[in-house]
Write a protein that holds these residues in place. Sequence first.
Motif, PDB file in Angstrom:
ATOM      1  N   ALA A  93       7.362   0.645 -17.428  1.00 12.66           N
ATOM      2  CA  ALA A  93       6.525   0.558 -16.629  1.00 12.66           C
ATOM      3  C   ALA A  93       6.774   1.796 -15.709  1.00 12.66           C
ATOM      4  CB  ALA A  93       6.901  -0.661 -15.541  1.00 12.66           C
ATOM      5  N   ARG A  94       5.608   2.697 -15.259  1.00  9.32           N
ATOM      6  CA  ARG A  94       5.677   3.766 -14.352  1.00  9.32           C
ATOM      7  C   ARG A  94       6.080   3.577 -13.206  1.00  9.32           C
ATOM      8  NH1 ARG A  94       3.419   7.438 -11.034  1.00  9.32           N
ATOM      9  NH2 ARG A  94       1.455   6.236 -10.672  1.00  9.32           N
ATOM     10  N   ILE A  95       5.492   2.335 -12.709  1.00 13.52           N
ATOM     11  CA  ILE A  95       6.078   2.031 -11.137  1.00 13.52           C
ATOM     12  C   ILE A  95       6.765   0.717 -11.250  1.00 13.52           C
ATOM     13  CG2 ILE A  95       5.010   1.532  -8.637  1.00 13.52           C
ATOM     14  CD1 ILE A  95       2.750   3.332  -9.056  1.00 13.52           C
ATOM     15  N   VAL A  96       7.991   0.696 -10.350  1.00 14.53           N
ATOM     16  CA  VAL A  96       8.673  -0.612 -10.252  1.00 14.53           C
ATOM     17  C   VAL A  96       8.846  -0.548  -8.717  1.00 14.53           C
ATOM     18  CG1 VAL A  96      10.690  -1.783 -10.545  1.00 14.53           C
ATOM     19  CG2 VAL A  96       9.920  -0.115 -12.345  1.00 14.53           C
ATOM     20  N   PHE A  97       8.500  -2.250  -8.390  1.00 16.78           N
ATOM     21  CA  PHE A  97       8.340  -2.294  -6.756  1.00 16.78           C
ATOM     22  C   PHE A  97       9.358  -3.617  -6.616  1.00 16.78           C
ATOM     23  CE2 PHE A  97       5.654  -3.769  -3.130  1.00 16.78           C
ATOM     24  CZ  PHE A  97       5.879  -2.584  -2.544  1.00 16.78           C
ATOM     25  N   ASP A  98      10.561  -2.998  -6.014  1.00 17.27           N
ATOM     26  CA  ASP A  98      11.659  -4.002  -5.758  1.00 17.27           C
ATOM     27  C   ASP A  98      12.180  -4.377  -4.588  1.00 17.27           C
ATOM     28  OD1 ASP A  98      13.546  -5.648  -6.880  1.00 17.27           O
ATOM     29  OD2 ASP A  98      15.038  -3.846  -6.618  1.00 17.27           O
ATOM     30  N   PRO A  99      12.410  -5.599  -4.020  1.00 15.60           N
ATOM     31  CA  PRO A  99      12.889  -5.769  -2.728  1.00 15.60           C
ATOM     32  C   PRO A  99      14.311  -6.257  -2.687  1.00 15.60           C
ATOM     33  CG  PRO A  99      11.534  -7.568  -3.323  1.00 15.60           C
ATOM     34  CD  PRO A  99      11.440  -6.634  -4.369  1.00 15.60           C
ATOM     35  N   ILE A 100      14.827  -6.408  -4.069  1.00 16.06           N
ATOM     36  CA  ILE A 100      15.969  -7.010  -4.316  1.00 16.06           C
ATOM     37  C   ILE A 100      17.364  -6.074  -4.331  1.00 16.06           C
ATOM     38  CG2 ILE A 100      17.210  -8.629  -5.610  1.00 16.06           C
ATOM     39  CD1 ILE A 100      14.466  -9.241  -6.925  1.00 16.06           C
ATOM     40  N   GLY A 101      17.408  -5.048  -5.123  1.00 18.84           N
ATOM     41  CA  GLY A 101      18.431  -4.218  -5.192  1.00 18.84           C
ATOM     42  C   GLY A 101      19.451  -4.788  -6.005  1.00 18.84           C
ATOM     43  N   GLY A 102      20.647  -4.259  -5.965  1.00 12.99           N
ATOM     44  CA  GLY A 102      21.827  -5.028  -6.445  1.00 12.99           C
ATOM     45  C   GLY A 102      21.762  -4.780  -8.007  1.00 12.99           C
ATOM     46  N   LYS A 103      22.376  -5.763  -8.803  1.00 16.90           N
ATOM     47  CA  LYS A 103      22.471  -5.311 -10.208  1.00 16.90           C
ATOM     48  C   LYS A 103      21.233  -5.241 -11.092  1.00 16.90           C
ATOM     49  CE  LYS A 103      27.028  -7.473 -10.328  1.00 16.90           C
ATOM     50  NZ  LYS A 103      28.037  -8.666 -10.917  1.00 16.90           N
ATOM     51  N   GLY A 110       3.136   5.981  -4.514  1.00 19.94           N
ATOM     52  CA  GLY A 110       3.067   6.042  -6.068  1.00 19.94           C
ATOM     53  C   GLY A 110       1.963   6.313  -6.822  1.00 19.94           C
ATOM     54  N   HIS A 111       1.052   6.702  -5.838  1.00 21.90           N
ATOM     55  CA  HIS A 111      -0.288   7.396  -6.430  1.00 21.90           C
ATOM     56  C   HIS A 111      -0.800   6.402  -7.975  1.00 21.90           C
ATOM     57  CE1 HIS A 111       0.287  10.538  -3.795  1.00 21.90           C
ATOM     58  NE2 HIS A 111       1.339  10.742  -4.461  1.00 21.90           N
ATOM     59  N   LEU A 112      -0.945   5.198  -7.687  1.00 16.62           N
ATOM     60  CA  LEU A 112      -1.300   4.145  -8.590  1.00 16.62           C
ATOM     61  C   LEU A 112      -2.665   4.412  -9.334  1.00 16.62           C
ATOM     62  CD1 LEU A 112      -0.463   1.282  -9.809  1.00 16.62           C
ATOM     63  CD2 LEU A 112      -1.942   0.335  -8.115  1.00 16.62           C
ATOM     64  N   LYS A 113      -2.474   4.676 -10.568  1.00 20.64           N
ATOM     65  CA  LYS A 113      -3.774   4.845 -11.506  1.00 20.64           C
ATOM     66  C   LYS A 113      -3.966   3.718 -12.251  1.00 20.64           C
ATOM     67  CE  LYS A 113      -1.785   8.608 -13.213  1.00 20.64           C
ATOM     68  NZ  LYS A 113      -0.543   8.883 -12.201  1.00 20.64           N
ATOM     69  N   LEU A 152       7.952   0.095   4.992  1.00 20.31           N
ATOM     70  CA  LEU A 152       6.549   0.258   5.636  1.00 20.31           C
ATOM     71  C   LEU A 152       6.712   1.076   6.869  1.00 20.31           C
ATOM     72  CD1 LEU A 152       5.779  -1.343   8.638  1.00 20.31           C
ATOM     73  CD2 LEU A 152       5.782  -3.424   6.700  1.00 20.31           C
ATOM     74  N   PHE A 153       7.840   1.211   7.448  1.00 15.85           N
ATOM     75  CA  PHE A 153       7.957   2.406   8.669  1.00 15.85           C
ATOM     76  C   PHE A 153       7.226   3.654   8.222  1.00 15.85           C
ATOM     77  CE2 PHE A 153      11.709  -0.538   9.624  1.00 15.85           C
ATOM     78  CZ  PHE A 153      11.096  -1.355  10.435  1.00 15.85           C
ATOM     79  N   GLU A 154       7.445   3.855   6.843  1.00 18.42           N
ATOM     80  CA  GLU A 154       6.944   5.370   6.313  1.00 18.42           C
ATOM     81  C   GLU A 154       5.433   5.328   6.477  1.00 18.42           C
ATOM     82  OE1 GLU A 154       8.085   7.965   2.882  1.00 18.42           O
ATOM     83  OE2 GLU A 154       9.386   6.034   2.672  1.00 18.42           O
ATOM     84  N   TYR A 214       0.853  -1.048  -0.129  1.00 20.59           N
ATOM     85  CA  TYR A 214      -0.142   0.085   0.149  1.00 20.59           C
ATOM     86  C   TYR A 214       0.851   1.228  -0.086  1.00 20.59           C
ATOM     87  CZ  TYR A 214      -3.177   3.715   1.675  1.00 20.59           C
ATOM     88  OH  TYR A 214      -3.951   5.000   1.851  1.00 20.59           O
ATOM     89  N   GLY A 215       1.805   1.158   0.909  1.00 19.05           N
ATOM     90  CA  GLY A 215       2.625   2.594   0.937  1.00 19.05           C
ATOM     91  C   GLY A 215       3.615   3.054  -0.300  1.00 19.05           C
ATOM     92  N   GLY A 216       3.879   1.966  -0.947  1.00 21.13           N
ATOM     93  CA  GLY A 216       4.611   2.188  -2.168  1.00 21.13           C
ATOM     94  C   GLY A 216       3.600   2.342  -3.247  1.00 21.13           C
ATOM     95  N   LEU A 217       2.857   1.719  -3.594  1.00 16.83           N
ATOM     96  CA  LEU A 217       1.771   1.514  -4.873  1.00 16.83           C
ATOM     97  C   LEU A 217       0.813   2.737  -4.792  1.00 16.83           C
ATOM     98  CD1 LEU A 217       1.279  -1.827  -5.627  1.00 16.83           C
ATOM     99  CD2 LEU A 217       3.037  -0.556  -6.369  1.00 16.83           C
TER     100      LEU A 217
END
Length: 333
Positions: free
Chosen positions: A219-229, A145-148, A274-276, A138-141
């Motif tokens: 993609a306008r929104i990218v939701f990623d928990p990985i990071g790195g390359k 992110g103001h998902l539309k 999610l702390f945000e 929810y917080g990200g999207l």
Amino acid sequence: MSNTVKIVRFHKTGGPEVLQFDELPLPEPTHGEVRLRVKALGLNRAEVMFRNGQYLETPIVPAKNGYEASGIIEAVGPGVDPAWIGKTASTVPGLFSLNAHGVYGEVAIVPAAALAEYPAQLSYEEGTSIWMQYLTAYGGLIMLGHLKKEDFVLITAASSSVGIAAIEIAKAEGATSIAVTRTAAKKAELLKLGADYVIVSDEEDLVVRVKAITDGKGARIVFDPIGGKIVESLAAAASKNGIIFEYGALAPEPTPYPLFTALSKFLTIRAYTLFEVAANPIEFPKAKKYIFDHIVAGNFKPLIDKTFPFSEIIDAHRYMESNAQIGKIVVTV
């Protein structure tokens, strides 16, 4: 009632085997706290990282662990409404320290502010499986992110509980979800769970596939928990003025900043947890209501991959590290 309880702690950082059952005196809640008689625990990747000494918070040994528990409130401390006693509730991550209030145990002492009642239609196992995943998504999207409806959302680690929550939120908002998974083993299940498209990253070119799906826009929104390359590929797959949310650090290698791609597309690459949401007094109640209402309506359904008894919590941690799951791993107490 017994004067002692079993609490899972670790006395040194390391693999799942460092978790141990410590027999401790029954704890009493202090000001602003409650004691929850735990019925189920929802495991999270953050707890594996905390146990390994690789999390945002450094463990102080002997350390507790665990963000999510459901159960019945059996005692309250000073300053807490006694009407809580006897109620069923679950704990909301992001509102307490793992060192101070880890919930792995037969009981858990938690701040009353970190409690939330959940829809009565849910079992204990389901009730402990909602807040981390849905609040994070929810917080990200939604909040940031103001998902539309016209948006394409690229979701990596899509078979995780948060990834599945993101797929459900995208569907509820009428947006198009593009789920990313490493192997073909989880593709059919992700489509069944509502993903509009699935990219198998070990077999397909992520950037080429996203471009094809989005008619070249990205993609306008990218939701990623990985990071790195992978961030370099995600930036290449993002649209102009797109936003990449980095909400985890699963990759062992450093995360490069794709400067030229970001400059050419006016990208935002944003750290987020999610702390945000949990710490925002305006957004947090809105987030809880959004999640509660969608669960009641049947739009959201927490997916439990596997349950383990409390005595096998070490095996549950091993299973999480195998990355074989689709959805939530739950421990019953």
